[in-house]
Enzyme design. Structure first.
Site, PDB file in Angstrom:
ATOM      1  N   HIS A 170       0.817  -1.211   0.000  1.00 29.05           N
ATOM      2  CA  HIS A 170       0.000   0.000   0.000  1.00 29.05           C
ATOM      3  C   HIS A 170       0.855   1.267   0.000  1.00 29.05           C
ATOM      4  O   HIS A 170       0.489   2.265  -0.615  1.00 29.05           O
ATOM      5  CB  HIS A 170      -0.920  -0.008   1.223  1.00 29.05           C
ATOM      6  CG  HIS A 170      -1.970   1.043   1.197  1.00 29.05           C
ATOM      7  ND1 HIS A 170      -3.075   0.974   0.380  1.00 29.05           N
ATOM      8  CD2 HIS A 170      -2.103   2.204   1.887  1.00 29.05           C
ATOM      9  CE1 HIS A 170      -3.833   2.036   0.562  1.00 29.05           C
ATOM     10  NE2 HIS A 170      -3.281   2.800   1.464  1.00 29.05           N
ATOM     11  N   LYS A 188      -6.922  13.718  -7.688  1.00 29.63           N
ATOM     12  CA  LYS A 188      -6.376  12.392  -7.413  1.00 29.63           C
ATOM     13  C   LYS A 188      -7.511  11.446  -7.039  1.00 29.63           C
ATOM     14  O   LYS A 188      -8.533  11.871  -6.512  1.00 29.63           O
ATOM     15  CB  LYS A 188      -5.361  12.467  -6.262  1.00 29.63           C
ATOM     16  CG  LYS A 188      -4.594  11.176  -6.002  1.00 29.63           C
ATOM     17  CD  LYS A 188      -3.623  11.361  -4.841  1.00 29.63           C
ATOM     18  CE  LYS A 188      -2.794  10.115  -4.600  1.00 29.63           C
ATOM     19  NZ  LYS A 188      -1.891  10.288  -3.426  1.00 29.63           N
ATOM     20  N   ASN A 227      -5.432   7.520 -11.786  1.00 28.68           N
ATOM     21  CA  ASN A 227      -5.957   6.159 -11.909  1.00 28.68           C
ATOM     22  C   ASN A 227      -5.975   5.435 -10.581  1.00 28.68           C
ATOM     23  O   ASN A 227      -5.213   5.747  -9.669  1.00 28.68           O
ATOM     24  CB  ASN A 227      -5.165   5.356 -12.940  1.00 28.68           C
ATOM     25  CG  ASN A 227      -3.700   5.227 -12.579  1.00 28.68           C
ATOM     26  OD1 ASN A 227      -3.352   4.617 -11.572  1.00 28.68           O
ATOM     27  ND2 ASN A 227      -2.823   5.790 -13.399  1.00 28.68           N
ATOM     28  N   GLY A 242      -2.017   8.474  -8.769  1.00 32.74           N
ATOM     29  CA  GLY A 242      -3.161   7.637  -8.452  1.00 32.74           C
ATOM     30  C   GLY A 242      -2.854   6.655  -7.357  1.00 32.74           C
ATOM     31  O   GLY A 242      -2.170   6.975  -6.384  1.00 32.74           O
ATOM     32  N   HIS A 290     -10.297   2.788  -0.819  1.00 28.12           N
ATOM     33  CA  HIS A 290     -10.439   2.377   0.576  1.00 28.12           C
ATOM     34  C   HIS A 290     -11.248   1.079   0.573  1.00 28.12           C
ATOM     35  O   HIS A 290     -12.295   0.963   1.212  1.00 28.12           O
ATOM     36  CB  HIS A 290     -11.113   3.467   1.407  1.00 28.12           C
ATOM     37  CG  HIS A 290     -10.339   3.812   2.640  1.00 28.12           C
ATOM     38  ND1 HIS A 290     -10.927   4.132   3.836  1.00 28.12           N
ATOM     39  CD2 HIS A 290      -9.000   3.869   2.864  1.00 28.12           C
ATOM     40  CE1 HIS A 290      -9.995   4.387   4.743  1.00 28.12           C
ATOM     41  NE2 HIS A 290      -8.818   4.234   4.173  1.00 28.12           N
ATOM     42  N   SER A 338      -5.295   7.511  12.633  1.00 28.46           N
ATOM     43  CA  SER A 338      -6.381   8.401  13.043  1.00 28.46           C
ATOM     44  C   SER A 338      -6.525   9.518  12.013  1.00 28.46           C
ATOM     45  O   SER A 338      -5.529  10.044  11.493  1.00 28.46           O
ATOM     46  CB  SER A 338      -6.092   9.001  14.419  1.00 28.46           C
ATOM     47  OG  SER A 338      -6.094   8.009  15.414  1.00 28.46           O
ATOM     48  N   HIS A 388     -10.402  -2.406   1.389  1.00 30.25           N
ATOM     49  CA  HIS A 388     -10.407  -3.365   2.491  1.00 30.25           C
ATOM     50  C   HIS A 388     -11.196  -2.853   3.702  1.00 30.25           C
ATOM     51  O   HIS A 388     -12.006  -3.592   4.269  1.00 30.25           O
ATOM     52  CB  HIS A 388      -8.975  -3.726   2.895  1.00 30.25           C
ATOM     53  CG  HIS A 388      -8.325  -4.727   1.985  1.00 30.25           C
ATOM     54  ND1 HIS A 388      -8.356  -4.615   0.624  1.00 30.25           N
ATOM     55  CD2 HIS A 388      -7.622  -5.862   2.251  1.00 30.25           C
ATOM     56  CE1 HIS A 388      -7.698  -5.627   0.079  1.00 30.25           C
ATOM     57  NE2 HIS A 388      -7.246  -6.410   1.053  1.00 30.25           N
ATOM     58  N   SER A 433      -4.222  -0.760  -5.839  1.00 29.10           N
ATOM     59  CA  SER A 433      -4.836  -1.560  -4.783  1.00 29.10           C
ATOM     60  C   SER A 433      -4.797  -3.024  -5.200  1.00 29.10           C
ATOM     61  O   SER A 433      -5.634  -3.486  -5.979  1.00 29.10           O
ATOM     62  CB  SER A 433      -6.283  -1.114  -4.534  1.00 29.10           C
ATOM     63  OG  SER A 433      -6.895  -1.937  -3.567  1.00 29.10           O
ATOM     64  N   GLN A 488     -10.152   3.234  10.234  1.00 30.53           N
ATOM     65  CA  GLN A 488     -10.149   4.547  10.870  1.00 30.53           C
ATOM     66  C   GLN A 488     -11.573   5.050  11.093  1.00 30.53           C
ATOM     67  O   GLN A 488     -12.514   4.574  10.477  1.00 30.53           O
ATOM     68  CB  GLN A 488      -9.383   5.552  10.005  1.00 30.53           C
ATOM     69  CG  GLN A 488      -8.012   5.083   9.578  1.00 30.53           C
ATOM     70  CD  GLN A 488      -8.010   4.406   8.228  1.00 30.53           C
ATOM     71  OE1 GLN A 488      -8.936   3.700   7.873  1.00 30.53           O
ATOM     72  NE2 GLN A 488      -6.964   4.626   7.466  1.00 30.53           N
ATOM     73  N   ASP A 535      -5.477  15.038   0.774  1.00 29.88           N
ATOM     74  CA  ASP A 535      -4.389  15.075  -0.210  1.00 29.88           C
ATOM     75  C   ASP A 535      -4.442  16.345  -1.042  1.00 29.88           C
ATOM     76  O   ASP A 535      -3.410  16.880  -1.458  1.00 29.88           O
ATOM     77  CB  ASP A 535      -4.472  13.856  -1.145  1.00 29.88           C
ATOM     78  CG  ASP A 535      -3.804  12.624  -0.555  1.00 29.88           C
ATOM     79  OD1 ASP A 535      -2.978  12.770   0.362  1.00 29.88           O
ATOM     80  OD2 ASP A 535      -4.114  11.516  -1.015  1.00 29.88           O
TER      81      ASP A 535
END
Length: 755
Positions: free
Chosen positions: A63, A106, A514, A551, A110, A328, A112, A554, A255, A132
Site C-alpha cells: 500500500h 487524485k 488512476n 493515483g 479504501h 487516526s 479493504h 490496490s 479509521q 491530499d
C-alpha cells in the site's frame, strides 16, 4: 512465501512491553519477507527493535511502497504541456488550467476497510482523498467516486452498498464538497471485496501550492488536527493482504472519520498557508506519522527528531509503535519556519484545533523517535520511501487460463431472441444499467456552490471555474468486463470512454489519475492482468495526450473463497470546457431533430451487458475497438460541438445503442423512431457495445452543415431516425412502448433491490 494474515497483529499488539529485539519470525508476522528482514538489518547495521521493524513493515507494505507495481507505473506517460507536478512529486497531480489557476486531483481506494466496516471505510476514504488536495493548498471543489459491489440479491451486498453510500454521502455533505459524478457496478466477483474509489478535485492559484517536504535544520515540526488514537493501526498493512474469514477481527485497522473536524482543518490549513510561514506539509494517511515524517524528510534530504510523548493522544500510555502507526483521521504534519511559530499557532487556535510541536528538522538523514526521553527508534528516511530504498519486485506473469474459454466464443451460437421488447425491458432493469438515482440522491451535488451543471445533464460532470465562463469536465470510468476479457484493450477502452464522455460534454481531455484494483500480485494470472492493463492505459493516454498525474494501486482484492475481483483499473479524467456557452448535454432538445450515429455499428455483442446478463455468457472477447478510429470520432465530435452543429451528444456504452437513445429521450420526455441496419443482427445493433460510437441529435436546418463537417473529417456516420414528440419508441416500425414506461422501470430497479 510469507503472506499477510491479519489476526497476527492482535497477538503482537496485545503484548505489554516493547519488544527490544526482533527475529525473522517477528518480521514474518508483520508481513515482511525473509530477504526484506535481511535488508533492514543491512540498512541499519544491526537488528531492528520492534518499533523500527513496525516502521519498515508499514512503509514497505504494498500500500505504501508499491513494491510490486512501481516498475510498471514508471512506464506510464507523465509529461505534458499543462503538467505542473508529475506523478509522484506531490500528494496529488497538478495541472495548469489557465487564468493563473491550477487543478489538483487524485483518486484513491479504501477497499479493504469498506469490506468490513462499510460506513467508516467509505467515509474515511473520502476524507483522506480531500486531505491530499487541500494539503497542497488547493480548495476541494468536487468529489467523484467509483464503486463496485457484489451480487445485489445477497444480504451482505445490500448491507455493504447501503453503508458505503451513506458513508460517502454523510462525510461529503458535512464536509461541504459536492459529489458531482460516479459509477456503480454489481458483480459476483466483488462479493467479498467491494471496491470503493474516491476522487477529489481542487483549485489553487499557480505558484501558491505547498510541497510535502521537510527542510531547514531547527525548523519546528507540528502535528495539527485531531488527537491520535489506536484506530487504523497497521491499516496500510491491512490493505496489503487478502481478505479472509478472520478479517473482521481487524476492525481496529479501520479509521474513524469526523467531517466537521476535517472542515475546520481545511479552513485552518488554507489560512495557515497564506501566512507564508509553512515550509512543507503532508496529511497523515496510510502509516500515519511514520509515513509523513519519512516521506517529507526523504524529499528534503533532511532528518528529524520527533518526541512521541508530545503527540496529543486520545488514550493514555500508547506505545511508540501505536502512536507511529496510527491512522487516526484529520491530522497533518507541518514544518514551520523557525521564529514564526506564533503565527501558525494563532491560526489553529482560532479554529480550535490541536497544534503541537512534536519535533524539529535536523541536518542528518535519519528520523529519531523519542518517548519520555528514550530513543525508541532511529531509522534513515530514504530507504523507507517509494523511489528510495524500498524493495522493488517484478512478479511472474502467466496468461490466464480462462482466455481459452474466451477464444471458444462463437457469436453465431447465441440465439437472437424473438421478443426484443422484452429484452429491452430486461436491460433497463439490470442494476448495472438502471438509474443510480438511489445512490446519488444521497450526495449533495450543490453544497456550497451553484457551479455544477445539473439542469442539462451531460456525459461528464461540468463544474464552473468561478469568475470565468469556463468549466472543469470530470469523469470516472472503467468497464471491468472489458478488462477481464482483454486487460490491454479493456483499459485502453476505459481511458477512451472517459475522454469520449468529456468530448461529448464540450470539453477537451487534459490528464488522468488512476486507481488500479487487482487481486493478489503473487498470482501470475493477476499480475498478467495488471501489466497488460498498464500497457493499455499508456497506449491510450499517449494517443489522447492525457498524461498520468498519479493515483493508487490496490492489490490483494482477493479472497480464498471468492478468488480475485475482476481487474478494475479505474480512470479519473480531467478535461476543460473553454466556453460554457458551447457545452453539450446528452438530452434530446427538440421534436423533429434528426438522430445520427457517429462511428460504425458492428455485428458484435461481445462482453456486453446483454450477453453477460441476459444470455448469462461470461466468457467472450472485448467489444470491437480500434484506438485510431476512436481518436478520429472524438476529434470530429469536438469540431461539430465547437461549431454549434448539434443539439445533444451521448456516447454508446453499457447497454448499447438502445440504452443511449433511451437516456437521451427520458430527460425531456421525448420519444424516438429509428431504423436498424439490416446487415447487422438486430440484438447486436440495439444492445451490442462496440466502441467509438456517439449518438447526436441535429436540428433540421443544421443537418447539411453537420454532414459536410463529418465528411470533411473523414468519419463514418449514419442517420438513425428522428426525435418524436409523443414520447413513444418505434424501431423498424414496431412499437417498443412508452418512454414513461421505461423510465419507471429504469428509476425503480435499484431502490427495489436495495430498500
Amino acid at each position: 512465501m510469507y503472506f499477510m494474515r491479519f489476526p497476527r497483529f492482535r497477538a503482537i499488539f496485545a503484548e505489554k512491553i516493547v519488544i527490544e529485539s526482533t527475529t525473522l519470525e517477528t518480521a514474518a508476522k508483520l508481513g515482511l519477507l525473509p530477504e526484506e528482514y535481511d535488508k533492514i538489518i543491512e540498512i541499519l547495521g544491526r537488528v531492528p527493535n520492534f518499533t523500527e521493524l513496525s516502521i519498515f513493515s508499514v512503509m514497505w507494505s504494498e500500500h505504501c511502497s508499491y513494491k510490486n507495481s512501481i516498475i510498471w507505473l514508471k512506464k506510464l506517460p507523465k509529461k505534458g504541456s499543462r503538467i505542473l507536478a508529475e506523478a509522484g512529486e506531490e500528494n496529488a497531480g497538478l495541472v495548469d488550467i489557465g487564468g493563473g489557476l491550477a487543478c489538483a486531483f487524485k483518486i484513491e481506494s479504501h477497499n479493504h476497510p469498506s469490506a468490513i466496516e462499510p460506513y467508516q471505510g467509505a467515509a474515511t476514504g473520502v476524507g483522506g482523498i480531500h486531505r491530499d488536495i487541500f494539503t497542497m493548498g488547493a480548495r476541494p471543489i468536487a468529489a467523484l467516486n467509483s464503486l463496485r459491489f457484489g451480487n445485489i440479491d445477497l444480504a451482505k451486498t445490500k448491507w455493504i452498498t447501503r453503508g458505503v453510500v451513506k458513508g460517502i454521502g454523510d462525510y461529503g455533505n458535512a464536509f461541504g464538497v459536492p459529489t458531482v459524478a460516479g459509477e456503480v457496478y454489481f458483480d459476483d466477483s466483488y462479493n467479498v471485496n467491494p471496491l470503493v474509489n474516491a476522487m477529489s478535485v481542487g483549485i489553487v492559484e499557480t505558484g501558491k501550492t505547498v510541497s510535502a517536504i521537510s527542510k531547514g535544520a531547527g525548523n519546528p515540526v507540528y502535528i495539527v488536527g485531531s488527537s491520535t488514537g489506536k484506530d487504523g493501526i497497521h491499516g496500510a498493512t491491512f490493505a496489503s493482504g487478502d481478505i479472509d474469514e478472520n478479517s473482521a477481527a481487524n476492525l481496529p485497522s479501520v479509521q474513524v472519520g469526523d467531517p466537521f473536524q476535517e472542515k475546520l482543518l481545511l479552513e485552518a490549513t488554507l489560512e495557515a498557508i497564506k501566512t507564508g510561514a509553512i515550509v512543507g506539509m503532508q496529511d497523515m494517511g496510510a502509516a500515519g506519522i511514520t509515513c509523513s515524517t519519512s516521506e517529507m524528510s526523504a524529499k528534503g534530504e533532511s532528518g528529524m527528531k520527533v518526541w512521541l510523548d508530545k503527540v496529543p493522544t486520545r488514550q493514555e500510555n500508547m506505545k511508540p509503535f501505536e502512536i507511529l502507526l496510527s491512522e487516526s483521521q484529520e491530522r497533518m504534519l507541518v514544518v514551520v519556519e523557525k521564529g514564526r511559530e506564533k503565527e501558525i499557532e494563532a491560526v489553529f487556535d482560532k479554529w480550535d484545533l490541536h497544534c503541537a510541536i512534536i519535533g524539529e528538522v535536523t541536518d542528518g538523514t535519519n528520523i529519531e523517535f523519542y518517548q519520555n526521553g528514550e530513543l525508541v527508534a532511529d531509522v534513515p528516511a530514504e530507504p523507507l520511501v517509494l523511489g528510495g530504498g524500498a524493495p522493488v519486485y517484478v512478479r511472474e506473469t502467466k496468461r490466464p487460463e480462462y482466455f481459452d474459454e474466451i477464444e471458444k466464443f462463437d457469436q453465431e451460437k447465441i440465439t437472437e431472441p424473438a421478443d426484443l421488447v422484452a429484452v429491452a425491458k430486461f436491460m433497463v432493469a439490470e442494476p448495472n444499467i438502471a438509474s443510480k438515482r438511489w445512490v446519488y440522491q444521497q450526495y449533495d451535488s450543490m453544497v456550497q456552490t451553484n457551479n455544477t451543471s445539473t439542469n442539462n445533464p451531460s456525459d461528464a460532470a461540468l463544474v464552473r471555474i468561478k469568475g470565468t465562463n469556463r468549466a472543469l469536465a470530470l469523469k470516472v470510468d472503467c468497464n471491468p468486463y472489458y478488462v477481464f476479457a482483454d486487460p490491454h484493450k479493456g483499459t485502453a477502452i476505459a481511458v477512451s470512454e472517459a475522454a469520449r464522455n468529456i468530448v461529448c460534454s464540450g470539453g477537451v481531455p487534459v490528464a488522468i489519475t488512476n486507481n488500479l484494483n487487482f487481486g493478489n500480485p503473487y498470482n501470475p494470472e493477476v499480475y498478467y492482468q495488471f501489466t497488460e492493463a498498464v500497457m493499455g492505459m499508456s497506449e491510450a493516454c499517449l494517443k489522447f495526450d492525457t498524461p498520468v498525474t498519479g493515483g493508487n494501486v490496490s492489490f490483494y482484492n482477493q479472497s480464498a473463497d471468492g478468488g480475485a475481483v475482476m481487474p478494475t483499473p479505474g480512470i479519473g479524467m480531467l478535461g476543460i470546457v473553454d466556453d460554457m456557452d458551447k457545452r453539450c448535454g446528452l438530452a434530446f432538445q427538440n421534436a423533429g431533430d434528426q438522430i445520427f450515429l457517429i462511428g460504425k455499428s458492428q455485428n458484435d455483442i461481445a462482453s456486453s451487458q446483454y450477453l453477460i446478463k441476459y444470455h448469462k455468457t461470461k466468457y467472450s472477447p472485448a467489444p470491437h475497438f480500434e484506438l485510431d478510429e476512436e481518436y478520429e470520432v472524438q476529434k470530429a465530435t469536438m469540431a461539430i460541438i465547437a461549431d454549434g452543429l448539434i443539439a445533444s451528444a451521448h456516447d454508446v456504452s453499457d447497454g448499447g445503442l438502445f440504452i443511449t437513445l433511451l437516456e437521451s429521450a427520458m430527460v425531456n420526455k421525448f420519444g424516438f423512431e429509428i431504423t436498424t441496419d439490416e446487415s447487422i443482427r438486430k440484438d447486436a445493433f440495439l444492445f451490442g457495445e462496440s466502441q467509438s460510437r456517439i449518438v447526436v441529435s441535429v436540428k433540421v436546418d443544421m443537418v447539411e452543415k453537420f454532414k459536410q463537417e463529418l465528411q470533411n473529417q473523414g468519419v463514418s456516420f449514419s442517420l438513425l431516425g428522428t426525435v418524436t414528440k409523443d414520447a413513444t419508441i418505434k424501431i423498424d416500425g414496431e412499437n417498443f412502448g412508452s418512454v414513461a414506461g421505461y423510465d419507471a422501470i429504469y428509476e425503480g430497479a435499484l431502490p427495489g433491490k436495495l430498500n
